[in-house]
Design an enzyme around this catalytic site. Sequence first.
Site, mmCIF file in Angstrom:
data_model
loop_
_atom_site.group_PDB
_atom_site.id
_atom_site.type_symbol
_atom_site.label_atom_id
_atom_site.label_comp_id
_atom_site.label_asym_id
_atom_site.label_seq_id
_atom_site.Cartn_x
_atom_site.Cartn_y
_atom_site.Cartn_z
ATOM 1 N N ASP A 38 22.286 -31.177 -29.780
ATOM 2 C CA ASP A 38 20.940 -30.901 -30.291
ATOM 3 C C ASP A 38 20.708 -31.598 -31.636
ATOM 4 O OD1 ASP A 38 18.442 -29.795 -30.284
ATOM 5 O OD2 ASP A 38 19.092 -27.774 -30.820
ATOM 6 N N GLY A 39 19.454 -31.856 -31.954
ATOM 7 C CA GLY A 39 19.089 -32.361 -33.285
ATOM 8 C C GLY A 39 18.735 -33.835 -33.336
ATOM 9 N N ARG A 42 15.125 -34.197 -34.671
ATOM 10 C CA ARG A 42 15.069 -33.892 -36.108
ATOM 11 C C ARG A 42 15.682 -35.022 -36.948
ATOM 12 N NH1 ARG A 42 17.563 -28.355 -37.367
ATOM 13 N NH2 ARG A 42 16.934 -28.066 -35.194
ATOM 14 N N HIS A 55 17.287 -40.037 -29.912
ATOM 15 C CA HIS A 55 18.024 -39.970 -28.636
ATOM 16 C C HIS A 55 18.949 -41.181 -28.500
ATOM 17 C CE1 HIS A 55 15.691 -36.581 -27.677
ATOM 18 N NE2 HIS A 55 14.587 -37.200 -27.302
ATOM 19 N N THR A 84 16.842 -28.456 -17.397
ATOM 20 C CA THR A 84 15.710 -28.313 -16.472
ATOM 21 C C THR A 84 14.411 -28.086 -17.260
ATOM 22 O OG1 THR A 84 16.387 -26.004 -16.243
ATOM 23 C CG2 THR A 84 17.001 -27.475 -14.464
ATOM 24 N N LEU A 149 40.377 -38.420 -19.309
ATOM 25 C CA LEU A 149 39.301 -37.465 -19.580
ATOM 26 C C LEU A 149 38.265 -37.433 -18.455
ATOM 27 C CD1 LEU A 149 37.744 -35.696 -21.809
ATOM 28 C CD2 LEU A 149 36.485 -37.807 -22.271
ATOM 29 N N ARG A 206 27.641 -26.322 -30.428
ATOM 30 C CA ARG A 206 26.219 -26.647 -30.471
ATOM 31 C C ARG A 206 25.903 -27.219 -31.839
ATOM 32 N NH1 ARG A 206 20.826 -24.081 -27.982
ATOM 33 N NH2 ARG A 206 19.432 -25.650 -28.848
ATOM 34 N N GLU A 225 35.171 -19.810 -26.758
ATOM 35 C CA GLU A 225 35.004 -19.804 -28.216
ATOM 36 C C GLU A 225 33.769 -20.618 -28.567
ATOM 37 O OE1 GLU A 225 36.865 -18.243 -30.512
ATOM 38 O OE2 GLU A 225 38.346 -17.485 -29.083
HETATM 39 C C1 V07 Z 1 21.149 -38.839 -23.388
HETATM 40 C C2 V07 Z 1 21.844 -39.199 -25.760
HETATM 41 C C3 V07 Z 1 22.731 -38.122 -26.291
HETATM 42 C C4 V07 Z 1 21.980 -37.057 -27.028
HETATM 43 C C5 V07 Z 1 21.237 -36.116 -26.151
HETATM 44 C C6 V07 Z 1 19.936 -36.566 -25.537
HETATM 45 C C7 V07 Z 1 19.767 -38.031 -25.296
HETATM 46 C C8 V07 Z 1 24.198 -40.312 -22.483
HETATM 47 C C9 V07 Z 1 23.670 -40.040 -21.237
HETATM 48 C C10 V07 Z 1 24.303 -40.265 -19.948
HETATM 49 C C11 V07 Z 1 24.046 -39.434 -18.881
HETATM 50 C C12 V07 Z 1 24.678 -39.613 -17.658
HETATM 51 C C13 V07 Z 1 25.575 -40.661 -17.518
HETATM 52 C C14 V07 Z 1 25.850 -41.479 -18.560
HETATM 53 C C15 V07 Z 1 25.215 -41.303 -19.780
HETATM 54 C C16 V07 Z 1 22.430 -39.468 -21.491
HETATM 55 C C17 V07 Z 1 20.395 -38.486 -21.139
HETATM 56 C C18 V07 Z 1 20.196 -38.378 -22.493
HETATM 57 C C19 V07 Z 1 19.374 -37.981 -20.181
HETATM 58 F F1 V07 Z 1 26.205 -40.826 -16.337
HETATM 59 N N1 V07 Z 1 23.365 -39.924 -23.434
HETATM 60 N N2 V07 Z 1 22.278 -39.402 -22.842
HETATM 61 N N3 V07 Z 1 21.511 -39.014 -20.622
HETATM 62 N N4 V07 Z 1 20.933 -38.721 -24.754
#
Ligand code: V07
Length: 265
Positions: A38-39, A42, A55, A84, A149, A206, A225
């Site tokens: 989150d954040g 911001r 993002h 969702t 991982l 978080r 935790e």
């Molecule tokens: C997203 C970047 C991280 C911060 C949170 C919101 C934005 C990586 C993925 C991703 C998802 C699936 C995958 C590989 C990479 C991603 C969304 C948003 C929707 F197989 N970052 N990231 N997907 N953010």
Amino acid sequence: MFKKMKLWNTPVKRNTINERVTRILEQPCPEHVAIIMDGNGRWAKKRALPRVAGHHEGMRTVRKITMLANQLNIKTLTLYAFSTENWKRPKFEVDYLMGLPEEFLGSFLPELIEENVRVTMIGEESRLPQKTRKAVDDAIGKTAKNTGLNLNFALNYGGRAEIIDAVKSIANDVKNEALTIEDINGPCFSRYLMTQALSDPDLLIRTSGELRLSNFMLWQIAYTELWFTDVLWPDFSETHLIEAVEAFQQRTRRYGGLNDEESKR
Ligand code: V07
């Protein structure tokens, strides 16, 4: 502007971190770490940038934290990338978010493969745009045999929807006589969730100071935790993950002698 930025140009400061990593590896580590990232909005607002710039920056953090989690021998890292509820955001932002898996994997999949990381996802995949599904499915396929991982993305995921789907499947199996009502218990229920192949998270982080679960892994975090930090996700660094894992180890050590799983049930 931010779209054209070179993505992975952060030099990783290993020297200071390595010592703490070595210490951490001498003690029991959390097997499954889950993060509510989150954040990002911001972070962007503070810099007078559009939300999507946050993002994008958050994606760089995903790369750094994935690599450290792999180094810490964490088995599963679940990242809440899209809930969702996130469909309610402006269309422009949703479209941008739905392009991030493709962009992330476009730059980073070779490195994930090289580092033996296995990509998986939880969430309702059918509502994702075709290009998003394709990118994610391709990464899942190409990393399926990796043994390092497990990088597990929660995409279009909601905890209550997951529980309701499990209840429906259980009801169906009872109707079809594949299951009896007496068979239904905790372990049985867990097998009907999207996380069936995973252990429950040991540590939930978080970022950004909100003290809520926001419909994330409601069943799975019963004994987890919790670690809340004011740091915004794009600012979350290796040191912050190390701090959270060290605190986890300190807490679990304090159960001293008691088998904590036993004492909770
Ligand atoms: C997203 C970047 C991280 C911060 C949170 C919101 C934005 C990586 C993925 C991703 C998802 C699936 C995958 C590989 C990479 C991603 C969304 C948003 C929707 F197989 N970052 N990231 N997907 N953010």
